[in-house]
Design a protein around this motif. Structure first.
Motif, short mmCIF file in Angstrom:
data_model
loop_
_atom_site.label_atom_id
_atom_site.label_comp_id
_atom_site.label_asym_id
_atom_site.label_seq_id
_atom_site.Cartn_x
_atom_site.Cartn_y
_atom_site.Cartn_z
N ASP A 3 10.62 15.06 0.11
CA ASP A 3 11.98 15.25 0.22
C ASP A 3 12.73 14.12 -0.86
O ASP A 3 13.77 14.55 -1.30
CB ASP A 3 12.76 15.44 1.63
CG ASP A 3 12.37 16.94 2.08
OD1 ASP A 3 11.89 17.63 1.47
OD2 ASP A 3 12.77 17.09 3.28
N VAL A 4 12.74 12.96 -0.29
CA VAL A 4 13.27 11.88 -0.84
C VAL A 4 12.83 11.95 -2.43
O VAL A 4 13.78 11.74 -3.22
CB VAL A 4 12.89 10.54 -0.67
CG1 VAL A 4 13.22 9.40 -1.35
CG2 VAL A 4 13.21 10.18 1.00
N ALA A 5 11.85 12.16 -2.95
CA ALA A 5 11.44 12.42 -4.45
C ALA A 5 12.26 13.46 -4.98
O ALA A 5 12.81 13.47 -6.00
CB ALA A 5 10.05 12.46 -4.31
N ALA A 6 12.40 14.52 -4.05
CA ALA A 6 12.99 15.97 -4.90
C ALA A 6 14.63 15.48 -5.02
O ALA A 6 15.40 16.07 -6.01
CB ALA A 6 12.96 17.00 -4.00
N ILE A 7 14.92 14.67 -4.05
CA ILE A 7 16.57 14.15 -4.14
C ILE A 7 16.46 13.33 -5.33
O ILE A 7 17.57 13.43 -6.21
CB ILE A 7 17.01 13.60 -2.86
CG1 ILE A 7 17.20 14.61 -1.73
CG2 ILE A 7 18.32 12.76 -3.08
CD1 ILE A 7 17.65 14.15 -0.32
N ARG A 8 15.78 12.41 -5.38
CA ARG A 8 16.01 11.40 -6.57
C ARG A 8 15.60 12.16 -7.97
O ARG A 8 16.16 11.46 -8.89
CB ARG A 8 14.74 10.23 -6.27
CG ARG A 8 15.23 9.30 -5.29
CD ARG A 8 14.40 8.03 -5.47
NE ARG A 8 15.23 7.27 -6.32
CZ ARG A 8 14.96 5.96 -6.54
NH1 ARG A 8 13.96 5.44 -5.62
NH2 ARG A 8 15.51 5.28 -7.10
N ASP A 9 14.84 13.15 -7.91
CA ASP A 9 14.52 13.63 -9.16
C ASP A 9 15.47 14.83 -9.59
O ASP A 9 16.00 15.34 -10.59
CB ASP A 9 13.27 14.63 -9.12
CG ASP A 9 12.09 13.67 -8.98
OD1 ASP A 9 12.39 12.58 -9.44
OD2 ASP A 9 11.04 14.08 -8.71
N SER A 10 16.68 15.20 -8.77
CA SER A 10 17.59 16.07 -8.85
C SER A 10 18.78 15.70 -9.38
O SER A 10 19.25 14.48 -9.27
CB SER A 10 18.10 16.99 -7.51
OG SER A 10 18.82 17.94 -7.82
N THR A 11 19.55 16.58 -10.27
CA THR A 11 20.89 16.02 -10.95
C THR A 11 21.95 17.11 -10.30
O THR A 11 22.86 16.96 -10.80
CB THR A 11 20.70 16.08 -12.40
OG1 THR A 11 20.33 17.23 -12.91
CG2 THR A 11 19.77 15.12 -13.06
N ASN A 12 21.21 17.98 -9.44
CA ASN A 12 22.25 19.38 -9.21
C ASN A 12 22.65 18.77 -7.60
O ASN A 12 21.97 18.73 -6.50
CB ASN A 12 21.45 20.46 -8.98
CG ASN A 12 22.46 21.57 -8.62
OD1 ASN A 12 23.00 21.57 -7.40
ND2 ASN A 12 22.19 22.60 -9.19
N LEU A 13 23.93 18.49 -7.67
CA LEU A 13 24.66 18.01 -6.39
C LEU A 13 24.29 19.11 -4.99
O LEU A 13 24.38 18.60 -3.96
CB LEU A 13 25.95 17.67 -6.49
CG LEU A 13 27.03 17.18 -5.59
CD1 LEU A 13 26.13 15.37 -5.16
CD2 LEU A 13 28.43 16.61 -5.62
N THR A 14 24.42 20.25 -5.42
CA THR A 14 24.27 21.11 -4.48
C THR A 14 22.84 21.11 -3.92
O THR A 14 22.73 21.00 -2.67
CB THR A 14 24.73 22.73 -5.02
OG1 THR A 14 25.97 22.59 -5.44
CG2 THR A 14 24.50 23.74 -3.98
N GLU A 15 22.17 20.97 -4.83
CA GLU A 15 20.51 21.01 -4.38
C GLU A 15 20.29 19.44 -3.56
O GLU A 15 19.65 19.58 -2.63
CB GLU A 15 19.58 21.13 -5.29
CG GLU A 15 18.14 20.90 -5.07
CD GLU A 15 17.26 20.88 -6.13
OE1 GLU A 15 15.97 21.34 -6.36
OE2 GLU A 15 17.56 20.21 -7.32
N ILE A 16 20.86 18.66 -4.16
CA ILE A 16 20.47 17.33 -3.25
C ILE A 16 21.41 17.38 -1.74
O ILE A 16 20.69 17.00 -0.89
CB ILE A 16 21.42 16.07 -4.22
CG1 ILE A 16 20.66 15.73 -5.22
CG2 ILE A 16 21.50 14.95 -3.33
CD1 ILE A 16 21.49 14.87 -6.48
#
Length: 112
Positions: free
Chosen positions: A11-24
């Motif tokens: 989950d941490v990696a997915a947040i760090r990799d995302s640039t989509n605020l809604t997804e974060i």
């Protein structure tokens, strides 16, 4: 099954990799791999889960001091109960939407 540290790490990696605020926000609040555990629950359950932990106590008192310097009521940080300091900070920073600042706050204040 029960979430593991590997799931939280994903989950941490997915947040760090995302640039989509809604997804974060969604991963922080609802989880992606670590369900039913979420990064937000690590913050909101900290008073119970980390009671007496020296690092949790250090952070809590640091944010208590910041709140008092900013004119908050004793026991509050940004108008929320001091035990919710990490969640309060992360949500505030998600609203600011500066590149990577909320992601870093999640790591520093939730995963220590």
């Amino acid at each position: 099954g029960e979430a593991s540290l590997i799931d939280i790490d994903q989950d941490v990696a997915a947040i760090r990799d995302s640039t989509n605020l809604t997804e974060i926000k969604d991963i922080y609040t609802n989880g992606k791999y670590a369900k039913p555990l979420t990064l937000q629950r690590l913050s909101t359950d900290a008073a119970h889960d980390y009671k007496g932990d020296p690092m949790y106590t250090f952070y809590k008192h640091a944010y208590l001091h910041i709140g008092l310097k900013e004119g908050e009521i004793a026991g509050e940080f940004d108008s929320n109960h001091i035990e919710q300091y990490a969640d309060t900070l992360v949500k505030d920073l998600l609203e600011i939407d500066k590149e990577n600042i909320a992601q870093e706050a999640i790591l520093v204040n939730t995963i220590w």
